[in-house]
Scaffold this active site. Structure first.
Site, PDB file in Angstrom:
ATOM      1  N   GLU A 233      14.914 -13.557 -29.895  1.00 37.81           N
ATOM      2  CA  GLU A 233      15.209 -12.557 -31.265  1.00 37.81           C
ATOM      3  C   GLU A 233      15.189 -11.450 -31.096  1.00 37.81           C
ATOM      4  O   GLU A 233      14.278 -10.908 -30.990  1.00 37.81           O
ATOM      5  CB  GLU A 233      14.354 -13.320 -32.282  1.00 37.81           C
ATOM      6  N   CYS A 267      14.370  -5.725 -38.279  1.00 34.16           N
ATOM      7  CA  CYS A 267      15.703  -5.769 -37.182  1.00 34.16           C
ATOM      8  C   CYS A 267      16.877  -5.902 -37.952  1.00 34.16           C
ATOM      9  O   CYS A 267      17.886  -5.454 -37.434  1.00 34.16           O
ATOM     10  CB  CYS A 267      15.280  -7.227 -36.431  1.00 34.16           C
TER      11      CYS A 267
HETATM   12  P1  NAD Z   1       9.303  -4.772 -27.675  1.00 33.01           P
HETATM   13  O1  NAD Z   1      10.623  -5.271 -27.044  1.00 33.01           O
HETATM   14  O2  NAD Z   1       8.980  -3.511 -26.991  1.00 33.01           O
HETATM   15  O3  NAD Z   1       8.131  -5.587 -27.294  1.00 33.01           O
HETATM   16  C1  NAD Z   1       8.307  -7.070 -27.857  1.00 33.01           C
HETATM   17  C2  NAD Z   1       7.096  -7.823 -27.434  1.00 33.01           C
HETATM   18  O4  NAD Z   1       7.526  -8.062 -25.918  1.00 33.01           O
HETATM   19  C3  NAD Z   1       5.863  -7.111 -27.264  1.00 33.01           C
HETATM   20  O5  NAD Z   1       4.740  -8.109 -27.411  1.00 33.01           O
HETATM   21  C4  NAD Z   1       5.449  -6.576 -25.809  1.00 33.01           C
HETATM   22  O6  NAD Z   1       4.355  -6.414 -25.539  1.00 33.01           O
HETATM   23  C5  NAD Z   1       6.010  -7.578 -25.263  1.00 33.01           C
HETATM   24  N1  NAD Z   1       6.839  -7.179 -23.912  1.00 33.01           N
HETATM   25  C6  NAD Z   1       7.042  -6.161 -23.422  1.00 33.01           C
HETATM   26  N2  NAD Z   1       7.861  -6.124 -22.120  1.00 33.01           N
HETATM   27  C7  NAD Z   1       7.578  -7.522 -21.731  1.00 33.01           C
HETATM   28  C8  NAD Z   1       7.584  -8.207 -20.519  1.00 33.01           C
HETATM   29  N3  NAD Z   1       8.301  -7.791 -19.537  1.00 33.01           N
HETATM   30  N4  NAD Z   1       7.602  -9.475 -20.669  1.00 33.01           N
HETATM   31  C9  NAD Z   1       6.858  -9.945 -21.529  1.00 33.01           C
HETATM   32  N5  NAD Z   1       6.606  -9.478 -22.480  1.00 33.01           N
HETATM   33  C10 NAD Z   1       6.934  -8.150 -22.801  1.00 33.01           C
HETATM   34  O7  NAD Z   1       9.797  -4.681 -29.024  1.00 33.01           O
HETATM   35  P2  NAD Z   1       8.864  -4.030 -30.212  1.00 33.01           P
HETATM   36  O8  NAD Z   1       9.311  -2.519 -30.365  1.00 33.01           O
HETATM   37  O9  NAD Z   1       7.640  -4.767 -30.373  1.00 33.01           O
HETATM   38  O10 NAD Z   1       9.698  -4.635 -31.510  1.00 33.01           O
HETATM   39  C11 NAD Z   1      10.795  -4.094 -32.232  1.00 33.01           C
HETATM   40  C12 NAD Z   1      12.180  -4.674 -31.440  1.00 33.01           C
HETATM   41  O11 NAD Z   1      12.239  -6.059 -31.736  1.00 33.01           O
HETATM   42  C13 NAD Z   1      13.377  -4.331 -32.398  1.00 33.01           C
HETATM   43  O12 NAD Z   1      14.483  -4.084 -31.080  1.00 33.01           O
HETATM   44  C14 NAD Z   1      13.743  -5.207 -33.201  1.00 33.01           C
HETATM   45  O13 NAD Z   1      14.883  -5.123 -33.741  1.00 33.01           O
HETATM   46  C15 NAD Z   1      13.333  -6.482 -32.666  1.00 33.01           C
HETATM   47  N6  NAD Z   1      13.173  -7.790 -33.634  1.00 33.01           N
HETATM   48  C16 NAD Z   1      13.802  -8.562 -33.798  1.00 33.01           C
HETATM   49  C17 NAD Z   1      13.695  -9.580 -34.561  1.00 33.01           C
HETATM   50  C18 NAD Z   1      14.675 -10.678 -34.801  1.00 33.01           C
HETATM   51  O14 NAD Z   1      14.255 -11.547 -35.666  1.00 33.01           O
HETATM   52  N7  NAD Z   1      15.767 -10.739 -34.316  1.00 33.01           N
HETATM   53  C19 NAD Z   1      12.643  -9.347 -35.536  1.00 33.01           C
HETATM   54  C20 NAD Z   1      11.741  -8.355 -35.353  1.00 33.01           C
HETATM   55  C21 NAD Z   1      11.930  -7.330 -34.349  1.00 33.01           C
END
Ligand code: NAD
Length: 516
Positions: A233, A267
């Site tokens: 997502e 998002c």
């Molecule tokens: P992010 O990608 O920086 O991090 C998301 C999660 O992934 C965090 O818990 C982070 O620690 C973890 N993570 C980072 N690198 C990783 C790796 N290599 N392996 C495993 N886990 C890892 O995102 P964010 O800044 O926390 O959130 C914002 C983003 O999320 C935006 O792009 C937003 O659009 C998206 N988002 C999508 C939805 C949806 O339903 N499609 C909903 C909310 C947010």
């Protein structure tokens, strides 16, 4: 790992309000191993028993609402009421899932096809240990619903909340641990990307990720090594299309809400608006006045006068500023709003934007509403689809048939008509993405069933002679099988039948020993 503690920092005040020890790689592996052990106990519980336990958790969430909104308020800087919206959506989701799960998860009888003497069933079995990796923008409602759905389906869960909102992660852990019947079946690990990567390497049986597109790609790549199924997502750049027959005042009011709710850190926020030229000026003016009503600030009271808090993650400020700078350098104008103090902004309405700008192509995830004039709906649809992302979209028209016609041409996984963002709050509507917004679905029946693997079960006595399937499996029945296929499936069954009956007259080629 970087440091061994995560600090809880209120982004509105800059005040530290706690910390948590980061989970070590060995402890992440232990958490997965422990959940693999307890899986047998949880998955053996009947669905109704799992629901009974999860309803206790639902009651706990409601009872602890003030504590929860207080932590969200400090962790994200959002108002307590916005925190309550997160909680409301979570509780609504859980309640509706609990009422539907027995029906959805029930074993289903399916046709046995040609195997007339067998009975066939599909059973929906849990994967095993599900890893949920969550972001910071809605740290409660993007963590708990997938955890609870996975549990309902019979899985045990390891949750990794975002390092940016670690206090909410600790709160979720505490809430789960306070329900003794639930506590042994969920673990929460704390830390950043490295802890998330360790979780993938610990080989859970399914990974549910909500996060940015680059993170999603990294996790998918790591999971592919172990062939772990992943639901992604990811980010969005949702378009709002305002048609000439729209209620312009409502479109401006709710477009502004969709752009600035949660400081644009959604998002499926309204990240770009396309307005038909005859209504452009009116829409822009009304959007400016609604944006000015959207007050920025921070309060800890349950009834805050502020609609918009600070940017939660300091790293996001850099993204917002770079999109702004690029757009301004290419001729865009800010008609209202801009940087306030600290991590606060006043809602920004921008015009004279175009698709050469990062603001119209990349996810800004901040308080900017760029509005673009288009000559007709064909141009609006073309520009809406000129994006790497495909999460949600909104279409505004008072003529629902007209709106649907346009909605059908927009490349997005969900479209809402005459509203914005709200589709995420409807528990029975599947939500997810296409293109760079990922794949997999959350919410709806699809959101629950992803946490199961269909198990096919066929049962009956040993194959009997007259079963069509037995005939097919025995040598020398080429012509008879052709006849059966023609009669059962052919366009003109009779023709196949008569020609084959001829073939089946005595002295045919089939050896006597193989005749039935
Ligand atoms: P992010 O990608 O920086 O991090 C998301 C999660 O992934 C965090 O818990 C982070 O620690 C973890 N993570 C980072 N690198 C990783 C790796 N290599 N392996 C495993 N886990 C890892 O995102 P964010 O800044 O926390 O959130 C914002 C983003 O999320 C935006 O792009 C937003 O659009 C998206 N988002 C999508 C939805 C949806 O339903 N499609 C909903 C909310 C947010």
């Amino acid at each position: 790992m970087e440091t061994d503690t995560l600090t809880f920092m209120n982004p509105a005040t800059g005040v530290k309000f706690g910390e948590v020890k980061m989970t070590t790689t060995a402890a992440v592996q232990n958490a997965v191993d422990e959940m693999r052990q307890s899986f047998a106990i949880w998955s053996a519980k009947p669905v109704k028993e799992r629901i009974r336990i999860l309803r206790k958790f639902q009651t706990l969430l409601i009872d602890k609402r003030d504590e929860i909104t207080n932590v969200l308020n400090q962790d994200c800087g959002k108002s307590r009421q916005d925190g309550l919206i997160e909680l409301f959506v979570t509780v609504d989701m859980l309640a509706q899932y609990c009422s539907q799960a027995p029906k959805w998860l029930k074993r289903k009888r399916v046709s046995s096809g040609l195997y007339l003497f067998k009975q066939c069933f599909v059973e929906y079995r849990p994967h095993g240990v599900v890893a949920v990796i969550a972001p910071w923008n809605y740290p409660l409602t993007l963590s708990l619903p997938p955890v609870l759905a996975a549990l309902l389906a019979g899985n045990t869960v390891v949750l990794k909340p975002s390092e940016v909102t670690a206090a909410t992660g600790v709160l979720i852990e505490r809430l789960i641990q306070s329900v003794p019947e639930l506590a042994p079946f969920v673990r929460v690990v704390h830390g950043g990307g490295q802890v998330g990567a360790a979780l993938t390497q610990a080989k859970p049986d399914y990974i549910f990720v909500t996060g940015s597109t680059p993170t999603g790609k990294k996790i998918l790549q790591a999971a592919s090594e172990h062939l772990i199924p992943v639901a992604l997502e990811l980010g969005g750049k949702d378009a709002m299309i305002v048609l000439d027959d729209a209620d312009i005042d409502a479109a401006a009011r709710w477009g502004v809400w969709g752009a600035f709710f949660n400081t644009g850190q959604t998002c499926m926020a309204v990240e770009r608006v396309y307005v038909i030229e005859s209504k452009y000026e009116e829409f822009v003016q009304r959007s400016i006045s609604y944006a000015k009503e959207f007050k920025t600030g921070y309060a800890t009271d349950s009834d805050s006068p502020y609609s918009m808090g600070p940017v939660t993650d300091p790293r996001q400020v850099k993204v917002i500023e770079s999109h702004l700078e690029d757009a301004l350098a290419k001729g865009a104008r800010v008609l209202t709003g801009g940087k306030d103090q600290g991590m606060f902004y006043n809602p920004m309405v921008m015009v004279d934007v175009n698709h050469s700008m990062r603001l119209m192509q990349e996810e800004t995830f901040g308080p900017i509403m760029p509005i673009m004039k288009v000559k007709d709906e064909a141009e609006a649809i073309h520009l809406a689809n000129d994006s790497a992302f495909g999460l949600g979209a909104s279409v505004w028209s008072q003529n629902i048939t007209h709106a649907k016609k346009v909605a059908d041409q927009v490349q997005a996984a969900s479209v809402i008509v005459n509203d914005s963002i709200a589709q995420f709050g409807i528990p029975m509507l599947p939500f997810g993405g296409i293109k760079d917004s990922g794949f997999g679905r959350t919410h709806g029946q699809e959101g629950l069933m992803q946490f199961t693997r269909p198990f096919g079960y066929a049962v009956g006595g040993a194959p009997i002679k007259w079963d069509i399937a037995t005939i097919l499996r025995e040598n020398g029945h080429y012509d008879l099988a052709t006849a059966i296929m023609g009669v059962v499936y052919g366009k003109n069954g009779k023709r196949y039948h008569s020609c084959s009956v001829e073939n089946l007259t005595p002295n045919q080629k089939t050896p006597a020993s193989n005749r039935i």
